[in-house]
Scaffold this active site. Sequence first.
Site, PDB file in Angstrom:
ATOM      1  N   ARG A 159       2.929  20.680 -12.532  1.00 53.11           N
ATOM      2  CA  ARG A 159       2.359  19.591 -11.727  1.00 53.11           C
ATOM      3  C   ARG A 159       3.446  18.841 -10.940  1.00 53.11           C
ATOM      4  O   ARG A 159       3.258  18.503  -9.774  1.00 53.11           O
ATOM      5  CB  ARG A 159       1.607  18.608 -12.632  1.00 53.11           C
ATOM      6  CG  ARG A 159       0.368  19.181 -13.326  1.00 53.11           C
ATOM      7  CD  ARG A 159      -0.807  19.288 -12.365  1.00 53.11           C
ATOM      8  NE  ARG A 159      -2.014  19.752 -13.028  1.00 53.11           N
ATOM      9  CZ  ARG A 159      -2.885  18.962 -13.650  1.00 53.11           C
ATOM     10  NH1 ARG A 159      -2.674  17.661 -13.718  1.00 53.11           N
ATOM     11  NH2 ARG A 159      -3.964  19.463 -14.213  1.00 53.11           N
ATOM     12  N   ASP A 167     -11.424   5.579 -10.346  1.00 48.84           N
ATOM     13  CA  ASP A 167     -10.479   6.557 -10.866  1.00 48.84           C
ATOM     14  C   ASP A 167      -9.082   6.007 -10.641  1.00 48.84           C
ATOM     15  O   ASP A 167      -8.876   5.147  -9.785  1.00 48.84           O
ATOM     16  CB  ASP A 167     -10.643   7.909 -10.160  1.00 48.84           C
ATOM     17  CG  ASP A 167     -10.135   9.070 -11.011  1.00 48.84           C
ATOM     18  OD1 ASP A 167     -10.951   9.751 -11.651  1.00 48.84           O
ATOM     19  OD2 ASP A 167      -8.902   9.282 -11.059  1.00 48.84           O
TER      20      ASP A 167
END
Length: 283
Positions: free
Chosen positions: A42, A144
């Site tokens: 990532r 979020d």
Amino acid sequence: MLLSHEHEFSYSEADFEKIRKVIYHKAGINLSDSKKQLVYSRLARRVRALKLPNFSAYLHYLNDNEQEHEEFVNALTTNLTAFFREPHHFDILANHINKVKNQNRKLRIWCAASSTGEEPYSIAMTAVEAYGTYEPPIEIIASDIDSNVLREASAGIYSLARLESLSLTQKKQFFQRGKGSNSGKARVVEELRNLIDFKKINLLDSQWPLQPPFDIIFCRNVMIYFDKATQLSVLERMTKLMRPDGLYIAGHSESFSQAAHLVKLVGKTTYTLVTRKDAANEI
């Protein structure tokens, strides 16, 4: 100690430990040892994009550049979602709507991990179907921590492959098929998008830009990334925002046996608040 000789960038055990501490502090995410490779894959994108030589240099950059914190959190946030994922929850939502829709008030729902939008749009579709109108008396707040997925959710544009779980009626009623350069995609109809207010919210922030009460809180597959103490703290704050008869809807792998003083199970991974009467009955 280097974690692998096959990596493009050097990545040590010490680097991973520092990353664990930072993401826990920033987002409450508790990374297990098994996530070492995931973290590398990532964050290597950020190391590459910034033209840095290794992970140690990236961590120095992160420490010195506050604007990178958002990219760091976005990179390590998991966003697995789908329309009507765990469909039993939407049956429970429809049943709850049918119970309260004659109360002549607005139903308020908080979707606390909206990701790319499939969950809040599924909530909105369920409400439209239950009320029989594109303008149901409902307020949906979808939040979020990841700003990138919030932008995608707000746009409401999806590949046709991501609509496969929907019925033909739902596809026709709630989506507009793209043409030309947008071929192979579909966009959520404006009436549905207008039902949802997207907000960036970190569940670890000391204050949330929200006003109670909520009839239903969807917080699915979020708590699994927190340790027990953080789970309990977040759940306690959420329950204070709920109506006494409200519902808290969790993910399929989440349970709150350690929070029996706050919530009780009333359906499949669906909870309601523990009342004074409930507490008295346990004494």
